[in-house]
Scaffold this active site. Sequence first.
Site, PDB file in Angstrom:
ATOM      1  N   VAL A 100       0.852  -1.191   0.000  1.00  0.00           N
ATOM      2  CA  VAL A 100       0.000   0.000   0.000  1.00  0.00           C
ATOM      3  C   VAL A 100       0.887   1.241   0.000  1.00  0.00           C
ATOM      4  CG1 VAL A 100      -1.796   1.274   1.227  1.00  0.00           C
ATOM      5  CG2 VAL A 100      -1.855  -1.232   1.171  1.00  0.00           C
ATOM      6  N   LYS A 156      10.415   2.603  10.289  1.00  0.00           N
ATOM      7  CA  LYS A 156      10.289   3.277   9.036  1.00  0.00           C
ATOM      8  C   LYS A 156      11.668   3.555   8.451  1.00  0.00           C
ATOM      9  CE  LYS A 156       6.233   6.006  10.438  1.00  0.00           C
ATOM     10  NZ  LYS A 156       5.199   6.277   9.439  1.00  0.00           N
ATOM     11  N   TYR A 209       9.094   6.570  22.961  1.00  0.00           N
ATOM     12  CA  TYR A 209       8.907   6.533  24.409  1.00  0.00           C
ATOM     13  C   TYR A 209       9.367   5.219  25.052  1.00  0.00           C
ATOM     14  CZ  TYR A 209       4.584   4.447  22.602  1.00  0.00           C
ATOM     15  OH  TYR A 209       3.679   3.680  21.899  1.00  0.00           O
ATOM     16  N   LYS A 225      -2.582 -15.837  28.022  1.00  0.00           N
ATOM     17  CA  LYS A 225      -1.262 -16.456  27.879  1.00  0.00           C
ATOM     18  C   LYS A 225      -0.748 -16.398  26.439  1.00  0.00           C
ATOM     19  CE  LYS A 225      -0.093 -20.212  30.108  1.00  0.00           C
ATOM     20  NZ  LYS A 225       0.910 -19.722  31.035  1.00  0.00           N
ATOM     21  N   LYS A 272      -8.028   3.009  24.578  1.00  0.00           N
ATOM     22  CA  LYS A 272      -8.196   2.698  23.158  1.00  0.00           C
ATOM     23  C   LYS A 272      -9.566   2.102  22.834  1.00  0.00           C
ATOM     24  CE  LYS A 272      -3.416   2.134  21.609  1.00  0.00           C
ATOM     25  NZ  LYS A 272      -2.457   1.241  20.914  1.00  0.00           N
ATOM     26  N   ARG A 292       5.871  10.915  14.343  1.00  0.00           N
ATOM     27  CA  ARG A 292       4.742  10.346  15.092  1.00  0.00           C
ATOM     28  C   ARG A 292       5.236   9.336  16.115  1.00  0.00           C
ATOM     29  NH1 ARG A 292       0.654   9.421   9.992  1.00  0.00           N
ATOM     30  NH2 ARG A 292      -0.071  11.558   9.791  1.00  0.00           N
ATOM     31  N   GLU A 320      -5.766  -1.187  13.623  1.00  0.00           N
ATOM     32  CA  GLU A 320      -5.090  -1.435  14.886  1.00  0.00           C
ATOM     33  C   GLU A 320      -5.923  -2.282  15.859  1.00  0.00           C
ATOM     34  OE1 GLU A 320      -3.460   2.097  16.589  1.00  0.00           O
ATOM     35  OE2 GLU A 320      -2.223   2.536  14.828  1.00  0.00           O
ATOM     36  N   LYS A 364      -5.725   9.126  -4.350  1.00  0.00           N
ATOM     37  CA  LYS A 364      -5.406  10.558  -4.323  1.00  0.00           C
ATOM     38  C   LYS A 364      -4.015  10.848  -4.882  1.00  0.00           C
ATOM     39  CE  LYS A 364      -5.743  11.336   0.113  1.00  0.00           C
ATOM     40  NZ  LYS A 364      -5.759   9.939   0.513  1.00  0.00           N
TER      41      LYS A 364
END
Length: 439
Positions: free
Chosen positions: A139, A412, A369, A352, A262, A389, A331, A168
Amino acid sequence: MYFFRKKTFKLQQILGLLVLMVCATILLKVYSFRDCQLSDLRTDAWGPESTMCKNRLYPHLLLPPKEGTNCSRIIRGDKKALDQAAIQRLEVGRKYQPTKESDYLNQTQDCNHYRASRHFLPVALSRAEEDFPIAYSMVIHNNIEMFERLLRSLYAPQNVYCVHVDAKAPELFLKAVKAIASCFDNVFVASKLESVVYASWSRVQADINCMEDLLRSPVPWRYLLNTCGTDFPIKTNAEMVRALQVLNGHSSLESEQTPEHKKKRWQLRHEVQNFMIVNKGTEKAPPPINSPMFSGNAYFVVSRDFVKALFEEPVVKKLVEWEKDTYSPDEHLWATLHRMPEMPGSMPYNKKYELSDMNALARLVKWHYMEGDVSKGAPYPPCTGIHRRAVCVYGAGDLNWMLQQHHLLANKFDPLVDNIAIQCLEEYLRHKALYGEEL
């Protein structure tokens, strides 16, 4: 009498040696004039003939970096080599100049020349690889050269590659991707293109479109891996095949209990407005499954049966439909499917069987982090590139640590940040694929 016997024996030895040398010279000349075949490239080929052809053909397939870059030392973590690489990046004359779409449109007018000049592997390098084809969903939306380098690094003629280009994306970019794909029987652009919006269902749909196309492909692929334009492999095709064989039909991707913060991603309804994902503030119905929801990421390593079940299992189809108005479904959809009993190759939803991204095969990602002193328990050392990000865009100094990990790909990479890191990976992977050993 003894003296003459000894002398005769020595003469016999010398004559025997001369005969061997003459034979070897004749064989050498015979093999030198012999036309080498593509089968001689295979790493499982043997004999003096194939060895000579390998020595003749391999140099044309290697991917050495620009002059002055010692990738062997960089990969070993040699400080002097890394310092030199840092200086190279700063020098104006060595700054990365990407190849343009128009260049690829010109180069691909002669596909034979294009494939040879760009050093694509023309043959499966072993019987084991030939018998275990892999499928890829790619992608992408920009950076045509990075796409081509990713494709080349993953390319093997027995595999199959579906490329989804963001609807796009500029028309010239799509034309260049199609031109590259047209030079290969096993590379194609997805039949349906989505306008991909960050954190929306369209990102998942892009992979699903490729999944449908890949299932229609005549290539009998065993596993599917998905990639994006900032990925790069850290294993050769042969190493990937061995890792996938060990999975024995199971999938491998991040799948952990969903953190409380989340859960709103799939408890509340979201929709796309002006190319942005917007929280509508209204509650959704509970997930239409009997197993729990799980958290993960967009990257997966799944079997062919897993992909088929996505379109055939009624409960799975319901979940897929329910996910379409959630936030960042990539995600939690794949992570949840991986723990559903209805899915082939899934794992039980007992705690487990939780799998973090560091333990899954799919993708190596460094989160800002979590970086720190590994000797004191940090998951990974500090990034030597930059962060986007909160994710590390790798530098050359990350390669030594990276290549010790078990993942199949890493994310990345960006040649504008550190092209040497990518060049050294290219050289390392191609050398290891051909010679079976590290730089």
